[in-house]
Design a protein around this motif. Sequence first.
Motif, PDB file in Angstrom:
ATOM      1  N   PRO A  63       0.398   2.039   1.922  1.00 33.11           N
ATOM      2  CA  PRO A  63       0.265   0.707   1.319  1.00 33.11           C
ATOM      3  C   PRO A  63      -0.865  -0.079   1.967  1.00 33.11           C
ATOM      4  O   PRO A  63      -1.387   0.282   3.027  1.00 33.11           O
ATOM      5  CB  PRO A  63       1.624   0.064   1.597  1.00 33.11           C
ATOM      6  CG  PRO A  63       2.125   0.762   2.816  1.00 33.11           C
ATOM      7  CD  PRO A  63       1.635   2.177   2.708  1.00 33.11           C
ATOM      8  N   SER A  64      -1.266  -1.151   1.323  1.00 29.14           N
ATOM      9  CA  SER A  64      -2.300  -2.026   1.882  1.00 29.14           C
ATOM     10  C   SER A  64      -1.850  -2.549   3.240  1.00 29.14           C
ATOM     11  O   SER A  64      -0.694  -2.967   3.411  1.00 29.14           O
ATOM     12  CB  SER A  64      -2.566  -3.197   0.934  1.00 29.14           C
ATOM     13  OG  SER A  64      -3.065  -2.736  -0.303  1.00 29.14           O
ATOM     14  N   GLU A 113     -11.342   4.070  -0.717  1.00 30.16           N
ATOM     15  CA  GLU A 113     -10.945   3.609  -2.057  1.00 30.16           C
ATOM     16  C   GLU A 113     -12.093   3.780  -3.070  1.00 30.16           C
ATOM     17  O   GLU A 113     -12.486   2.826  -3.747  1.00 30.16           O
ATOM     18  CB  GLU A 113     -10.518   2.129  -2.003  1.00 30.16           C
ATOM     19  CG  GLU A 113      -9.371   1.824  -1.078  1.00 30.16           C
ATOM     20  CD  GLU A 113      -8.025   2.300  -1.623  1.00 30.16           C
ATOM     21  OE1 GLU A 113      -7.997   2.884  -2.724  1.00 30.16           O
ATOM     22  OE2 GLU A 113      -7.009   2.096  -0.941  1.00 30.16           O
ATOM     23  N   THR A 173      -7.112   6.180   0.134  1.00 25.99           N
ATOM     24  CA  THR A 173      -6.899   5.873  -1.278  1.00 25.99           C
ATOM     25  C   THR A 173      -5.446   5.494  -1.557  1.00 25.99           C
ATOM     26  O   THR A 173      -4.542   5.802  -0.771  1.00 25.99           O
ATOM     27  CB  THR A 173      -7.294   7.079  -2.154  1.00 25.99           C
ATOM     28  OG1 THR A 173      -7.144   6.735  -3.522  1.00 25.99           O
ATOM     29  CG2 THR A 173      -6.429   8.289  -1.827  1.00 25.99           C
ATOM     30  N   HIS A 174      -5.268   4.787  -2.689  1.00 28.54           N
ATOM     31  CA  HIS A 174      -3.933   4.550  -3.233  1.00 28.54           C
ATOM     32  C   HIS A 174      -3.652   5.478  -4.407  1.00 28.54           C
ATOM     33  O   HIS A 174      -2.542   5.513  -4.930  1.00 28.54           O
ATOM     34  CB  HIS A 174      -3.813   3.104  -3.745  1.00 28.54           C
ATOM     35  CG  HIS A 174      -3.746   2.077  -2.661  1.00 28.54           C
ATOM     36  ND1 HIS A 174      -4.834   1.381  -2.212  1.00 28.54           N
ATOM     37  CD2 HIS A 174      -2.687   1.625  -1.933  1.00 28.54           C
ATOM     38  CE1 HIS A 174      -4.465   0.535  -1.263  1.00 28.54           C
ATOM     39  NE2 HIS A 174      -3.161   0.668  -1.074  1.00 28.54           N
ATOM     40  N   LEU A 187      -2.985   8.247   2.583  1.00 19.29           N
ATOM     41  CA  LEU A 187      -2.249   7.438   1.625  1.00 19.29           C
ATOM     42  C   LEU A 187      -1.365   6.444   2.370  1.00 19.29           C
ATOM     43  O   LEU A 187      -0.828   6.752   3.447  1.00 19.29           O
ATOM     44  CB  LEU A 187      -1.376   8.315   0.717  1.00 19.29           C
ATOM     45  CG  LEU A 187      -1.909   8.583  -0.695  1.00 19.29           C
ATOM     46  CD1 LEU A 187      -3.203   9.379  -0.621  1.00 19.29           C
ATOM     47  CD2 LEU A 187      -0.876   9.312  -1.537  1.00 19.29           C
TER      48      LEU A 187
END
Length: 543
Positions: A371-372, A494, A524-525, A369
Amino acid sequence: MTTIAHDAPTSRMQNRWLKDAAGGRDRALGLLLLDTLAAIGFAGGIAGAVAAVAGQGALWPWALLMIGMGALRGLFAMLALRMGAVRAGAVKRTQRWRVVAASLHRQAGTPIDSGLLATQAVDAVEALDGYVARFMPARRAAAIAPILVLAATACASWVAAVILAATLFPFVAAMILAGGAAADASRRQFVALHRLSARFADRVRALPVVLAFRAEIRETEAIGTTAEDLAERTMCVLRVAFLSSAALEFFAALSVALVAVYCGFSLLGLLPFAVPETLTLTWAFFALALAPEFYAPMRRLAAAYHDKQCAETAADTFMPLVEHRRTAPVHTAAPLSLRDVTIHYPGSDVPAVSGMSFSVEAGETVALLGPSGSGKTSVLHLLLGLAPLSAGTVEAGGVPLTSLAGQAGWVGQHPLLIAATIRENLLLACPQADELAIRRVVAAAGLGPMLASRPGGLDSPLDTRGSGLSGGERRRLALARALLNPAPFLLLDEPTAHLDAHAETALIATIASAARGRTTLIATHSPALAAIATRVIHLGPAA
């Protein structure tokens, strides 16, 4: 492929590489030498037939000899061409596989040059055809066959043999000069061909942008200019080739003319000087009939000499290719270990990942996990050999890992589809899978409703854009493909992005089932997808 000048060591390396690439026994050489021996027999038949017509014996034995030797010459020439073509085909297949393997296993993080790949896999490989099929046998035959003809000629007239040998030396000097010019012209032409291929491939790939900015006329003119440059360089190569052919024909005609003058004046007794031999009609015609055969092997070599220049230029693109060495396969779900890993892409100012360390136990499901830009995708790409390992170590089952390619089921953010049927897209992961296995993964991935809506079912055709598949259906198709691959690792990037809540919930259940028994990493987010993992690793913000 931007340099033109080549020194002697480079030329030797090219020749050595080409010789190693060709390999094996050259059976066409033996056939070409048999053709030369048949030519000597044919010349003997001509001489005997002429003498028989003049009243010196029976005609039919010599006529039979001529017909028999002529038929053998045709047979030997045909078999030599066929064997050369078979050998060239094997060499081309080997080099084409080598080019494809090198492009697929190039240095991680290095973008592919589509123009160079097209040039290597098509034009450069085809440039080896003439070299292997025609030039190599002709070169070796040209070193032996003239000696056989010269020896046979000397049996009839040593003066005629001396005349033939005397015309050979200036011819060789002329061919050396023409060959050097041809090599430079061929290299320039190959560079121009690579430039045109690269530009055309890049513009086709960027066609929507070109059309959006209304630059099609400008780009068409630029490609046309590049094509004209290639045409000019091709004509330069042809001019040099014609020059070498003219030199060959001049000395070949000169040798035949001098032998004819000598034999004719000797038979008539009109030579202005004394010679220590007396020619008969039979020996004179034998020497005259052999005179054209003296240059025949070199004429064959000259016709294939351009193939040599093309092959040497192609060797420049093949020699840098590094043979790919596969990582020892891992047949069971094994632990993964990353220690102090840094991923720094070429041309980037900052690393995508720096000093990362974590472990994944065998059969464990771990969610990444963050952030982009935090490096989640880069970590998965590193495991697949698509991102460079700038520092640190990566191990699978305690063994240093280069790549999990071929040992992992993979679902990327943008699933790859090929212009083929749904079945063929699934079979990319496991070509030998049977119908039962395909139906099982289709059901597990929840593709039943989508297939039911298509008249062809699994045999429905798709284009590269998915032919109307939704984002969720594309991801389910990619997941089914990953499930079809019985690999011990599962890497998901993702997989539920941009799906509605209902589709995401259904796909998460499928992923949870697919991850059982496999060492699984999920970037994944989504907190809901991360909830199925046995452990969650939080990556820091983008640097």
